[in-house]
Design an enzyme around this catalytic site. Sequence first.
Site, PDB file in Angstrom:
ATOM      1  N   ARG A   1      19.196  96.836  54.905  1.00 16.85           N
ATOM      2  CA  ARG A   1      18.059  97.499  55.515  1.00 16.85           C
ATOM      3  C   ARG A   1      18.280  97.722  57.009  1.00 16.85           C
ATOM      4  O   ARG A   1      17.823  98.695  57.583  1.00 16.85           O
ATOM      5  CB  ARG A   1      16.799  96.652  55.280  1.00 16.85           C
ATOM      6  CG  ARG A   1      15.562  97.228  55.895  1.00 16.85           C
ATOM      7  CD  ARG A   1      14.363  96.339  55.647  1.00 16.85           C
ATOM      8  NE  ARG A   1      13.987  96.286  54.252  1.00 16.85           N
ATOM      9  CZ  ARG A   1      13.478  95.194  53.657  1.00 16.85           C
ATOM     10  NH1 ARG A   1      13.288  94.090  54.335  1.00 16.85           N
ATOM     11  NH2 ARG A   1      13.153  95.222  52.398  1.00 16.85           N
ATOM     12  N   TYR A   2      18.926  96.775  57.662  1.00 16.51           N
ATOM     13  CA  TYR A   2      19.213  96.904  59.090  1.00 16.51           C
ATOM     14  C   TYR A   2      20.692  97.220  59.250  1.00 16.51           C
ATOM     15  O   TYR A   2      21.507  96.743  58.455  1.00 16.51           O
ATOM     16  CB  TYR A   2      18.929  95.580  59.801  1.00 16.51           C
ATOM     17  CG  TYR A   2      17.520  95.068  59.641  1.00 16.51           C
ATOM     18  CD1 TYR A   2      16.478  95.613  60.394  1.00 16.51           C
ATOM     19  CD2 TYR A   2      17.232  94.045  58.748  1.00 16.51           C
ATOM     20  CE1 TYR A   2      15.188  95.129  60.243  1.00 16.51           C
ATOM     21  CE2 TYR A   2      15.934  93.564  58.601  1.00 16.51           C
ATOM     22  CZ  TYR A   2      14.926  94.112  59.356  1.00 16.51           C
ATOM     23  OH  TYR A   2      13.647  93.633  59.211  1.00 16.51           O
TER      24      TYR A   2
ATOM     25  N   ARG B   1      23.201  94.002  59.479  1.00 17.63           N
ATOM     26  CA  ARG B   1      23.018  92.830  58.611  1.00 17.63           C
ATOM     27  C   ARG B   1      22.891  93.237  57.155  1.00 17.63           C
ATOM     28  O   ARG B   1      22.212  94.225  56.857  1.00 17.63           O
ATOM     29  CB  ARG B   1      21.682  92.138  58.944  1.00 17.63           C
ATOM     30  CG  ARG B   1      21.680  91.315  60.173  1.00 17.63           C
ATOM     31  CD  ARG B   1      20.251  91.171  60.732  1.00 17.63           C
ATOM     32  NE  ARG B   1      19.903  92.358  61.513  1.00 17.63           N
ATOM     33  CZ  ARG B   1      18.716  92.565  62.067  1.00 17.63           C
ATOM     34  NH1 ARG B   1      17.747  91.700  61.925  1.00 17.63           N
ATOM     35  NH2 ARG B   1      18.492  93.662  62.757  1.00 17.63           N
TER      36      ARG B   1
ATOM     37  N   CYS C   1      17.013  78.764  41.264  1.00 20.11           N
ATOM     38  CA  CYS C   1      16.514  77.890  42.329  1.00 20.11           C
ATOM     39  C   CYS C   1      16.239  76.525  41.725  1.00 20.11           C
ATOM     40  O   CYS C   1      16.048  76.403  40.520  1.00 20.11           O
ATOM     41  CB  CYS C   1      15.215  78.443  42.918  1.00 20.11           C
ATOM     42  SG  CYS C   1      15.412  80.104  43.586  1.00 20.11           S
TER      43      CYS C   1
ATOM     44  N   CYS D   1       9.234  78.464  43.321  1.00 28.35           N
ATOM     45  CA  CYS D   1       8.036  78.463  44.145  1.00 28.35           C
ATOM     46  C   CYS D   1       7.071  79.499  43.587  1.00 28.35           C
ATOM     47  O   CYS D   1       7.459  80.625  43.315  1.00 28.35           O
ATOM     48  CB  CYS D   1       8.393  78.808  45.581  1.00 28.35           C
ATOM     49  SG  CYS D   1       9.810  77.866  46.181  1.00 28.35           S
TER      50      CYS D   1
ATOM     51  N   CYS E   1       6.786  82.962  45.458  1.00 24.53           N
ATOM     52  CA  CYS E   1       8.048  83.624  45.819  1.00 24.53           C
ATOM     53  C   CYS E   1       7.930  85.151  45.887  1.00 24.53           C
ATOM     54  O   CYS E   1       7.367  85.782  45.006  1.00 24.53           O
ATOM     55  CB  CYS E   1       9.117  83.254  44.798  1.00 24.53           C
ATOM     56  SG  CYS E   1      10.702  84.025  45.141  1.00 24.53           S
TER      57      CYS E   1
ATOM     58  N   ARG F   1      10.397  87.162  45.597  1.00 23.94           N
ATOM     59  CA  ARG F   1      11.258  87.762  44.572  1.00 23.94           C
ATOM     60  C   ARG F   1      10.922  87.229  43.183  1.00 23.94           C
ATOM     61  O   ARG F   1      11.775  87.132  42.316  1.00 23.94           O
ATOM     62  CB  ARG F   1      12.729  87.511  44.885  1.00 23.94           C
ATOM     63  CG  ARG F   1      13.133  88.160  46.163  1.00 23.94           C
ATOM     64  CD  ARG F   1      14.597  88.534  46.257  1.00 23.94           C
ATOM     65  NE  ARG F   1      14.813  88.977  47.613  1.00 23.94           N
ATOM     66  CZ  ARG F   1      15.201  88.176  48.596  1.00 23.94           C
ATOM     67  NH1 ARG F   1      15.478  86.912  48.349  1.00 23.94           N
ATOM     68  NH2 ARG F   1      15.314  88.645  49.813  1.00 23.94           N
TER      69      ARG F   1
ATOM     70  N   ASP G   1       3.737  88.029  51.424  1.00 23.78           N
ATOM     71  CA  ASP G   1       3.808  89.439  51.057  1.00 23.78           C
ATOM     72  C   ASP G   1       2.868  89.743  49.892  1.00 23.78           C
ATOM     73  O   ASP G   1       2.606  88.877  49.068  1.00 23.78           O
ATOM     74  CB  ASP G   1       5.241  89.798  50.615  1.00 23.78           C
ATOM     75  CG  ASP G   1       6.231  89.783  51.768  1.00 23.78           C
ATOM     76  OD1 ASP G   1       5.843  90.214  52.872  1.00 23.78           O
ATOM     77  OD2 ASP G   1       7.368  89.348  51.563  1.00 23.78           O
TER      78      ASP G   1
ATOM     79  N   ASP H   1       6.250  91.567  56.712  1.00 20.20           N
ATOM     80  CA  ASP H   1       7.198  92.561  56.259  1.00 20.20           C
ATOM     81  C   ASP H   1       6.411  93.853  56.082  1.00 20.20           C
ATOM     82  O   ASP H   1       5.436  93.890  55.340  1.00 20.20           O
ATOM     83  CB  ASP H   1       7.825  92.123  54.932  1.00 20.20           C
ATOM     84  CG  ASP H   1       9.249  91.631  55.124  1.00 20.20           C
ATOM     85  OD1 ASP H   1      10.043  92.380  55.714  1.00 20.20           O
ATOM     86  OD2 ASP H   1       9.555  90.501  54.700  1.00 20.20           O
TER      87      ASP H   1
ATOM     88  N   LYS I   1      10.877  93.869  59.200  1.00 21.04           N
ATOM     89  CA  LYS I   1       9.976  92.814  59.656  1.00 21.04           C
ATOM     90  C   LYS I   1       9.316  93.203  60.967  1.00 21.04           C
ATOM     91  O   LYS I   1       9.945  93.811  61.826  1.00 21.04           O
ATOM     92  CB  LYS I   1      10.772  91.527  59.884  1.00 21.04           C
ATOM     93  CG  LYS I   1      11.339  90.929  58.617  1.00 21.04           C
ATOM     94  CD  LYS I   1      12.073  89.627  58.940  1.00 21.04           C
ATOM     95  CE  LYS I   1      12.666  88.990  57.697  1.00 21.04           C
ATOM     96  NZ  LYS I   1      13.623  89.871  57.007  1.00 21.04           N
TER      97      LYS I   1
HETATM   98  C1  LIG Z   1      14.828  89.358  56.682  1.00 23.10           C
HETATM   99  C2  LIG Z   1      15.936  90.219  56.376  1.00 23.10           C
HETATM  100  C3  LIG Z   1      17.130  90.166  57.123  1.00 23.10           C
HETATM  101  C4  LIG Z   1      17.331  89.191  58.264  1.00 23.10           C
HETATM  102  O1  LIG Z   1      16.457  89.439  59.293  1.00 23.10           O
HETATM  103  P1  LIG Z   1      16.565  88.590  60.658  1.00 23.10           P
HETATM  104  O2  LIG Z   1      15.343  89.022  61.396  1.00 23.10           O
HETATM  105  O3  LIG Z   1      17.829  88.992  61.311  1.00 23.10           O
HETATM  106  O4  LIG Z   1      16.552  87.154  60.292  1.00 23.10           O
HETATM  107  C5  LIG Z   1      18.129  91.022  56.791  1.00 23.10           C
HETATM  108  N1  LIG Z   1      18.015  91.900  55.780  1.00 23.10           N
HETATM  109  C6  LIG Z   1      16.895  91.982  55.055  1.00 23.10           C
HETATM  110  C7  LIG Z   1      16.807  92.983  53.960  1.00 23.10           C
HETATM  111  C8  LIG Z   1      15.804  91.146  55.319  1.00 23.10           C
HETATM  112  O5  LIG Z   1      14.695  91.224  54.576  1.00 23.10           O
HETATM  113  S1  SF4 Z   2      10.980  81.086  47.608  1.00 23.07           S
HETATM  114 FE1  SF4 Z   2      11.814  82.090  45.752  1.00 23.07          FE
HETATM  115  S2  SF4 Z   2      14.001  82.355  46.181  1.00 23.07           S
HETATM  116 FE2  SF4 Z   2      13.219  80.825  47.647  1.00 23.07          FE
HETATM  117  S3  SF4 Z   2      13.587  78.824  46.681  1.00 23.07           S
HETATM  118 FE3  SF4 Z   2      11.502  79.452  46.152  1.00 23.07          FE
HETATM  119  S4  SF4 Z   2      11.692  80.508  44.176  1.00 23.07           S
HETATM  120 FE4  SF4 Z   2      13.734  80.405  45.071  1.00 23.07          FE
END
Ligand SMILES: *Cc1c(COP(=O)(O)O)cnc(C)c1O
Ligand code: SF4
Length: 362
Positions: free
Chosen positions: A90-91, A94, A103, A107, A110, A112, A288, A325, A332
Amino acid sequence: MLEWERQLKSSLTDPGDLARRFRQDSEHIGQVARKYPMRITPYYLNLISEPGDPVWKQAVPDMAELDDDTGEEDPLQEDRHSPLPNMIHRYPDRVLWLVSEQCAVYCRFCTRKRRVGCRRGQLFTLDSAVKCKELTPAPMPDGLLREGLKYIQSRTEVRDVILSGGDPLLLADEQLEEILSGLRAIEHVQIIRIGSRTPCVMPMRITAKLVRMLRKYHPLYLNTHFNHPRELTPESRRACARLVDAGIPVGNQSVLLQGVNDDPYVMEELLRGLLVMRVKPYYLYQADPVRGTGHFRTSIDRGLEIISYLRGNVSGLAVPAYVIDAPGGAGKLILAPDPVVSRQDDGLVLRTYDGRVCRYPL
Ligand SMILES: *Cc1c(COP(=O)(O)O)cnc(C)c1O
Ligand code: SF4
């Protein structure tokens, strides 16, 4: 068998067992767990003192997950920013690489939720229709490992690779090392980050052997995920100390959760405790709008109130950035209490943390 393997093997996945232990309705827990899987390590289970407490809320399925018809399955549209099924770019500098679909504890809040913890291959295929059965950690298929490394190799602007999931530390040491050494062979990759909740939910994963392996791949950072002061135990303290002693800076990303930590005093105790463990609070996430997590969401005003309280009362080192987000995967955004009361020709009118108003000349 290592202690952490024993933890995984004997983790609680059967709603019936949980219901019997706490005299709860297994029918309800089971119904939820069929859609969103449950796993709780014996270690984390022991931190629960009674149903409904802050540890219980994070780990035990709740009917509210099924009743929630707000939110979306993928509000961040991660699936749209994916050059590969398990990579999010996305960035520019990174990438987030989802290298594990398992996991130690699932959680309930979560982000995801739609993808973790399910039958082998779910995270790696983007197929959110697959249902959850197997619990043994599955390594990333060889093809995806090669494709992922090739992608990062081809994008010379990528300097920071974040290993996430699921939880990368559910992989065996050898599987993880294959990924790390592959990344270190790419010249433009400057730093590697690992996101893992194991220091909190299965701290015995941080073995001396793991840490000896990790430290070969410096500069390496690890971000973990504690949400409540009760999670700061002698075991988790030892796990974090081991990492930090190996020169791995450890940060913490919490999620603001209604009924768990949406309270300035609870948050203060958590953050102070983390600093004492040499863990730097990094982000506090607004939950989120993910389907099935509505009962955890707090208002943004509440989050800002908590941050304001912290700014005045706790060491600045302990205060995380409060982030949301942006919907649609726009990235973010950091929210902070606005100290500017008004802007005039000759200066700014500002409010300090304790409510005093002052003028700052422009
Ligand atoms: C959160 C995130 C990052 C890392 O973001 P930082 O602000 O650098 O910690 C990188 N890629 C994605 C897709 C993210 O959601
Ligand atoms: S927040 Fe989601 S990805 Fe992170 S440890 Fe918990 S269940 Fe796993």
